[in-house]
Design a protein around this motif. Structure first.
Motif, short mmCIF file in Angstrom:
data_model
loop_
_atom_site.label_atom_id
_atom_site.label_comp_id
_atom_site.label_asym_id
_atom_site.label_seq_id
_atom_site.Cartn_x
_atom_site.Cartn_y
_atom_site.Cartn_z
N THR A 30 0.68 -1.12 -0.08
CA THR A 30 -0.22 0.19 0.36
C THR A 30 0.90 1.49 -0.19
O THR A 30 0.69 2.44 -1.09
N SER A 31 1.98 1.12 0.84
CA SER A 31 2.71 2.35 0.62
C SER A 31 3.59 2.42 -0.14
O SER A 31 3.49 3.96 -1.06
N SER A 32 3.63 0.92 -0.93
CA SER A 32 4.73 1.88 -1.82
C SER A 32 3.65 1.75 -3.32
O SER A 32 4.18 2.79 -3.84
N ASN A 33 2.96 1.57 -3.28
CA ASN A 33 1.56 1.96 -4.35
C ASN A 33 0.94 3.89 -4.00
O ASN A 33 0.85 4.42 -5.29
N GLU A 34 1.25 4.06 -2.86
CA GLU A 34 1.04 5.29 -2.57
C GLU A 34 2.18 6.61 -3.12
O GLU A 34 1.99 7.31 -3.80
N VAL A 35 3.54 6.09 -3.01
CA VAL A 35 4.27 6.89 -3.08
C VAL A 35 4.53 6.18 -4.51
O VAL A 35 4.90 7.78 -5.19
N GLN A 36 4.80 5.31 -5.17
CA GLN A 36 4.25 5.13 -6.54
C GLN A 36 3.17 6.26 -7.39
O GLN A 36 3.35 7.50 -8.65
N GLN A 37 2.02 6.27 -6.65
CA GLN A 37 0.64 7.07 -7.52
C GLN A 37 1.28 8.75 -7.30
O GLN A 37 1.03 9.71 -7.77
N GLN A 38 1.74 9.51 -6.23
CA GLN A 38 2.29 10.68 -5.81
C GLN A 38 3.37 10.75 -7.27
O GLN A 38 3.59 12.27 -7.48
N ILE A 39 3.89 9.82 -7.62
CA ILE A 39 5.24 10.13 -7.79
C ILE A 39 4.64 10.67 -9.91
O ILE A 39 5.39 11.50 -10.60
N ILE A 40 3.59 9.87 -9.83
CA ILE A 40 3.48 9.10 -11.40
C ILE A 40 2.20 10.70 -11.64
O ILE A 40 2.43 10.59 -12.88
N THR A 41 1.75 11.52 -10.84
CA THR A 41 1.02 12.15 -10.82
C THR A 41 0.51 13.10 -11.45
O THR A 41 1.38 14.02 -10.74
N PRO A 42 0.23 13.86 -12.81
CA PRO A 42 0.85 15.15 -13.08
C PRO A 42 0.03 16.54 -12.80
O PRO A 42 -0.95 16.34 -12.39
N SER A 43 1.32 17.86 -12.57
CA SER A 43 0.05 19.15 -11.88
C SER A 43 0.69 20.46 -12.05
O SER A 43 1.50 19.88 -13.04
N MET A 44 0.00 21.38 -12.27
CA MET A 44 0.37 22.55 -12.46
C MET A 44 -0.52 23.64 -11.43
O MET A 44 -1.11 22.65 -10.32
N VAL A 69 4.25 29.63 -13.77
CA VAL A 69 3.64 28.62 -14.00
C VAL A 69 4.56 27.26 -13.74
O VAL A 69 5.76 27.46 -14.59
N ASN A 70 4.09 26.45 -12.64
CA ASN A 70 5.22 25.45 -12.41
C ASN A 70 4.02 24.43 -12.98
O ASN A 70 2.61 24.02 -12.17
N GLY A 71 5.12 23.05 -13.96
CA GLY A 71 4.62 21.69 -13.52
C GLY A 71 5.58 20.83 -13.43
O GLY A 71 6.72 21.27 -12.52
#
Length: 458
Positions: A30-44, A69-71
């Motif tokens: 679960t922790s690994s998935n959450e970290v992986q999820q945070q790393i790959i989520t695009p944001s601006m 503008v931050n990406g």
């Protein structure tokens, strides 16, 4: 312990250890998935969600604000668009309503220059949109006020006016002013006073600006002011401000102007005069103006008050047939400490509050109430040790003498009328010196078709 019980205890221990292993493994996933999820989520993100620009002339550009503008974790380009009246740029030089941040540059911080470029007069609101296909759009609010185009003309520049010391109390010069009045809605005049090296005149003195009417050769008073005690008018950004639109037919092309101050020492003032021709939609495209009364050269050349005199205060005025609007424009200020004082201790005509009538065809039609203007609230307050705070009758030291505008209810087209300026009755006892009312009155006509001057006769 029997062999049977030992086997049973070992089985339970193995079962518990297995559960613990499963739970731990499950938690790690679960922790690994959450970290992986945070790393790959695009944001601006941006550093500001709204910009409010200063007033900017139509067809001009404001100074730029910078939007950061931050990406993060983006793989596709960012589109930035602005609505009409606002523009964006990546280099602060080339602006448009849209731009793109290339995909190879989207991650990290990008500076976007935003400016206001109004196309119309008035309040303008809009938006700037930051868009990317991988995440939600960001909308930044934009606002500004479009100001009319202004054509500025400098005339007298630090012209020294004084008495003695080789100086003169007046200066007359010719200037080239705006020569196309088609789209000029308003003309403003600004008079800036500066103290010469030896200091300013220590008194509050009568002063004005006049324009020459080439047709008659007469000088028309377009603005009057009273100088401050001891000081200049630097507390006003551009000095004294006058609306001189009534004289637009004279303030065009080659124009003769005269400035005068009633200074009686060698200090005097350095006087600068400039005009703003402000574009817009004129109320009428054609103006004409004629002089009715002109007792306004000096404070003491005004109409004597409270005594018999020979000044002619009546005129006959004929209005052109195509006139669509007619009004009178009067400037009046009193001078002197003549007695008897009023019941409140005020001598005339500087201090005594009076109401004068403008008679049309023998009957009072307009009134001029020379009441307090609030001298103590004058922003030109650096006049110590002068007696600048007490209220005068309709004027203040260090302030513009107001123009009194009287609009006729009808156009008056093609009519003739008699004019009389009737000062409120009062009798001087001659004991306190003389009293005067410096008075100028003009008749202004307007039309949608070319118009001639009103005819004024004694």
């Amino acid at each position: 312990m029997t062999t049977r019980n030992l086997k049973k205890s070992l089985g339970i221990l193995v079962f518990v250890l297995g559960l613990l292993f499963i739970v731990n493994c499950s938690g790690d996933d679960t922790s690994s998935n959450e970290v992986q999820q945070q790393i790959i989520t695009p944001s601006m993100s941006v550093n500001n969600m709204s910009f409010n620009f200063v007033g900017t002339q139509v067809s001009s550009n404001s100074d730029s604000f910078i939007l950061f503008v931050n990406g993060d974790n983006l793989e596709s380009l960012i589109n930035i668009t602005s609505t009409e009246g606002f523009q964006v740029s990546l280099d602060g030089t080339t602006f448009s309503n849209s731009l793109q941040i290339a995909s190879e540059s989207v991650n990290g911080q990008t500076s976007v220059f935003v400016r206001f470029s109004p196309m119309a007069i008035g309040s303008v609101t809009g938006t700037l949109t930051v868009a990317n296909s991988e995440t939600d759009n960001i909308v930044v609010s934009l606002a500004g006020v479009g100001l009319p185009i202004v054509h500025n003309y400098s005339t007298f520049v630090s012209e020294r006016l004084a008495f003695g010391g080789g100086f003169s109390q007046s200066s007359t010069q010719v200037f080239n002013l705006h020569d196309d009045l088609t789209s000029i809605e308003t003309i403003k005049m600004f008079v800036k006073l500066r103290c010469p090296a030896g200091g300013c005149d220590e008194w509050d003195v009568y002063a004005n600006v006049k324009v020459k009417d080439d047709a008659s050769g007469e000088l028309y008073e377009i603005g009057r002011y009273i100088t401050p005690y001891w000081n200049d008018n630097s507390q006003l950004n551009r000095g004294f401000e006058f609306d001189v639109t009534d004289f637009k037919s004279l303030l065009t092309g080659s124009t003769e102007l005269r400035i005068r101050t009633e200074c009686w020492n060698a200090n005097g003032y350095e006087v600068s005069v400039e005009f703003d021709y402000i574009e817009g939609t004129p109320d009428y495209p054609y103006y004409a103006v004629s002089r009715v009364l002109a007792y306004d050269d000096w404070s003491s050349s005004g109409v004597p008050y409270g005594v018999a005199h020979s000044f002619d205060l009546t005129r006959s005025v004929s209005i052109p047939a195509n006139t669509e609007s007619t009004h009178l424009r009067t400037i009046i200020s009193g001078w002197g400490h003549a007695t008897p004082n009023d019941s409140d201790g005020r001598p005339c005509a500087e201090w005594c509050y009076r109401t004068h009538d403008v008679k049309i065809d023998g009957a009072p039609m307009f009134q001029h109430n020379l009441s307090p203007l609030g001298c103590a609230s004058n922003p030109v307050s650096n006049q110590n040790p002068g007696n600048w705070q007490p209220d005068r009758a309709g004027w203040c030291p260090g302030m513009v003498v107001p123009a009194r505008l009287n609009q006729f209810n009808s156009s008056m087209a093609g009519s003739s009328f008699s004019f009389e300026y009737d000062y409120e009755d009062w009798i001087s006892d001659i004991a306190g010196g003389n009293a005067f009312y410096a008075t100028s009155t003009f008749v202004v006509v307007k039309s949608n078709t070319p118009i001639s001057k009103p005819v004024v006769s004694d």
